[in-house]
Scaffold this active site. Structure first.
Site, PDB file in Angstrom:
ATOM      1  CB  SER A   1      -9.804   1.737   0.953  1.00  0.00           C
ATOM      2  OG  SER A   1      -8.530   1.472   0.142  1.00  0.00           O
ATOM      3  CG  ASP A   2      -5.678  -0.077   5.746  1.00  0.00           C
ATOM      4  OD1 ASP A   2      -4.585   0.706   5.267  1.00  0.00           O
ATOM      5  OD2 ASP A   2      -5.827  -0.349   7.090  1.00  0.00           O
ATOM      6  CD1 TRP A   3      -0.755   2.026   1.199  1.00  0.00           C
ATOM      7  CD2 TRP A   3      -2.362   2.966   1.911  1.00  0.00           C
ATOM      8  NE1 TRP A   3      -0.278   3.358   1.162  1.00  0.00           N
ATOM      9  CE2 TRP A   3      -1.465   3.746   1.645  1.00  0.00           C
ATOM     10  CE3 TRP A   3      -3.672   3.215   2.373  1.00  0.00           C
ATOM     11  CZ2 TRP A   3      -2.056   5.202   1.760  1.00  0.00           C
ATOM     12  CZ3 TRP A   3      -3.930   4.668   2.693  1.00  0.00           C
ATOM     13  CH2 TRP A   3      -3.060   5.539   2.366  1.00  0.00           C
TER      14      TRP A   3
ATOM     15  CE1 TYR B   1      -6.001  -3.399   4.195  1.00  0.00           C
ATOM     16  CE2 TYR B   1      -4.452  -3.310   6.249  1.00  0.00           C
ATOM     17  CZ  TYR B   1      -4.677  -3.121   4.787  1.00  0.00           C
ATOM     18  OH  TYR B   1      -3.720  -2.320   4.184  1.00  0.00           O
TER      19      TYR B   1
END
Length: 670
Positions: free
Chosen positions: A369-371, A328
């Protein structure tokens, strides 16, 4: 093998003292044979005496339906048949909504299974075929729920099966958004406990068992492991790592990937895809504030410390990890090939994804991707004046001021294949039709995602047997191996005057553990320390609630690491130690400062997730705590504040150095 063998401060023979865990062999894939073919709603075809699924109901065998062809050949045929809408949907990795109402159900937390009507709409109308599950159901019900999702996939135009992912389920700590609650899964130490053991064989054994448990209930993808380095002592995500040093972390990450994927050549047909995370530098968060939160959106490194964080991922690449999840935060202070990194989160950073990961490291798998990185971060996200809800969750760091559509486009240009936690493919469709993104670029991502589905055999049979899942869940022999790891992962830091092992019929004062666990060892639990012969205190590392209005900040461990007057566990320790010799076991989800604990403890143990029974086995000499600290334990908060968040184990005069542990000093009972 011991990953600590290069250190001059202890020997590998000391590090590996204690009975080895039974090994679970990584079974070789069987020779090419007809796979089991199963449809629940669609037709099947018989060709040359063999069964195939007629996924598009055309009445003929299409190449993508033919399991005799390679995953790559089948994928090429499938991609040619897909519409742009279906391709864009493939690039979403959404959440399976739970049955019921409310915020928890919306993100999939429900005791009643999935909202199948909603799932059907997401699959049928948006073409999404990858989802995270957050259910915590008994194995039979869990398998049935996942089968119901696969039936909805079978209803779609091309019958594309659903890939179901999960956060870790086999460890002790549960934090929504980082791990999942466990029902019917064997329970092992947290990854830091594997770091304390330091043996890749143990990690591989765990991962192979967890692989079987996941596939038994219909889970295909592990959103793990964390190859992040635990370099900032206050960081709340530390417990999901294997430790602070890449020489320790990289081999353990490789073993994790091998066990889950069932080999070192990519994901096997009966394997579970692993998504190594978080690429890269996540552990270097100043003050330990996590980048799930606006106030933690930056990490601080330099080129030298950044190289160490990168090296921790090398083991995963060596064994062909299926997926990589970018981190992130915005990385400050880093250059690549002499050019400073663009000040955007890694999911939007082409230098990190296409340059370093694809071109330099030669990585060819999925980048997920991360959330929620494409969501808008409004006032309720940046500076909440009341508790945040799920609608406030967003992590678009560095691109907060551009539109949601522009974030999707920038992520694709950077190198993303899938967007985690979102179900909005329309922006991608618009970008392609407007000529801002070439459809051939979308095809590249779709190919990578579909090849993995073919490799796992999902196009031929995505269903599982609920009865078999129930029989397989938490098998006693698996839990015995998990229990052995729990015992072995504990770190004995002090054992004054030979206080261990506990023997005889003693009276015991306890805090933080079950009376039954003590009684079953032949001891008598008493209510007051002054009536006891010995005290046993279980405590957690200290923390503070610094951001009560933040969704993640309120759930994460933040702030101080030192024990202070008024802390419940510390007060119990002071009271007990004033009367009797006191045994202390501290759960180190972060590296606690034990300066004012050590002088009050006759025995001091560190643990990374253990049951009361596993703790008592060590205290009574039925097992040995042979773990070594996977990070140093600082001596003061002043030392913590002065250290570099990107550098491993660099606090001044640590109370216990990385690798500390008495090891074989306790006589085992026979």
């Amino acid at each position: 093998m011991t990953v600590w063998s290069s250190s001059p401060s202890w020997s590998s023979s000391r590090w590996l003292i204690g009975a080895a865990l039974p090994a679970v062999a990584l079974l070789a894939q069987p020779a090419a044979a007809d796979p089991q073919v199963q449809s629940r709603k669609g037709p099947t075809l018989t060709v040359e005496g063999r069964q195939f699924r007629d996924l598009d109901r055309s009445g003929r065998l299409d190449p993508y339906e033919d399991w005799r062809l390679s995953p790559e050949q089948r994928t090429d045929d499938l991609v040619r048949r897909m519409t742009l809408e279906e391709k864009a949907g493939t690039m979403m990795h959404a959440s399976l909504p739970g049955a019921g109402s409310g915020a928890n159900a919306a993100i999939g937390v429900s005791a009643d299974g999935y909202d199948l009507a909603r799932v059907g709409e997401i699959i049928g109308q948006r073409g999404i075929t990858s989802f995270i599950t957050r259910l915590a159901l008994p194995p039979r019900r869990f398998a049935e729920a996942n089968n119901a999702v696969q039936q909805l996939g079978e209803d779609s135009r091309l019958g594309i099966p659903v890939t179901i992912s999960t956060d870790p389920r086999n460890h002790f700590q549960y934090v929504l958004g980082s791990s999942a609650q466990s029902k019917g899964f064997s329970q092992w130490p947290d990854p830091l406990g594997f770091g304390a053991i330091g043996d890749p064989k143990v990690v591989r054994t765990f991962a192979d068992i967890a692989r079987q448990e996941y596939r038994a209930v219909g889970i295909h993808e592990a959103l793990s492991p964390q190859a992040d380095l635990a370099t900032e002592p206050r960081w709340s995500r530390m417990t999901g790592t294997f430790g602070s040093n890449p020489a320790l972390v990289s081999p353990l990450v490789a073993a994790y990937v091998e066990g889950f994927q069932h080999g070192s050549n990519g994901v096997a047909r009966d394997g579970v895809m692993t998504i190594v995370k978080h690429w890269v530098g996540y552990g270097a968060e100043p003050d330990g504030f996590d980048a799930h939160n606006y106030y933690g959106r930056t990490a601080r490194l330099n080129d030298r410390s950044f190289a160490a964080h990168v090296a921790a991922f090398d083991g995963a690449f060596r064994v062909n990890v299926a997926g990589v999840m970018p981190t992130y935060p915005i990385l400050e202070g880093v250059t690549i090939d002499g050019t400073p990194l663009e000040q955007v989160g890694a999911g939007f950073n082409r230098q990190l994804l296409t340059g370093l990961l694809r071109d330099t490291k030669g990585y060819r798998g999925i980048i997920l991707s991360d959330w929620a990185i494409t969501n808008d971060c409004g006032p309720g996200c940046r500076a909440p004046d009341k508790p945040q809800g799920v609608r406030d969750i967003a992590m678009p760091w560095g691109v907060e001021t551009v539109s949601e559509a522009q974030r999707f486009e920038k992520g694709i240009v950077a190198g993303l294949d899938q967007f985690g936690g979102v179900d909005k493919p329309a922006a991608i469709i618009t970008a392609v039709r407007a000529g801002r993104i070439a459809e051939a670029r979308i095809d590249d991502s779709v190919r990578r995602i579909m090849i993995a589905k073919f490799e796992q055999g999902l196009f031929d049979n995505p269903y599982v047997d609920p009865a078999a899942a129930e029989r397989f869940a938490a098998r006693p022999e698996h839990q015995r191996m998990a229990d052995a790891a729990q015992r072995r992962s504990q770190v004995l830091l002090e054992n004054r005057s030979g206080a261990l092992p506990l023997t005889g019929q003693r009276r015991v004062f306890i805090y933080g553990l079950s009376p039954d666990a003590v009684n079953t060892k032949g001891f008598t639990v008493v209510a007051r320390p002054e009536d006891a012969d010995v005290a046993i205190i279980r405590m957690e590392a200290p923390s503070e609630m610094l951001h009560p209005n933040n969704f993640f900040g309120s759930r994460q461990k933040e702030g101080r690491l030192d024990f202070r007057d008024g802390d419940a566990g510390y007060e119990a320790l002071k009271t007990a130690s004033a009367h009797v010799p006191t045994i202390v076991s501290v759960y180190l989800d972060r590296p606690a400062i034990l300066t004012n604990v050590r002088d009050k403890a006759a025995v001091l143990l560190a643990n990374f997730g253990v049951s009361d029974a596993a703790l008592m086995d060590v205290l009574t000499g039925r097992a040995r705590a042979s773990g070594r600290l996977p990070f140093e334990l600082p001596s003061s908060m002043a030392a913590v504040s002065a250290q570099d968040p990107a550098v491993p184990d660099d606090s001044a005069k640590p109370l216990y150095a990385v690798g500390a542990g008495i090891g074989g000093a306790v006589r085992l009972r026979r």
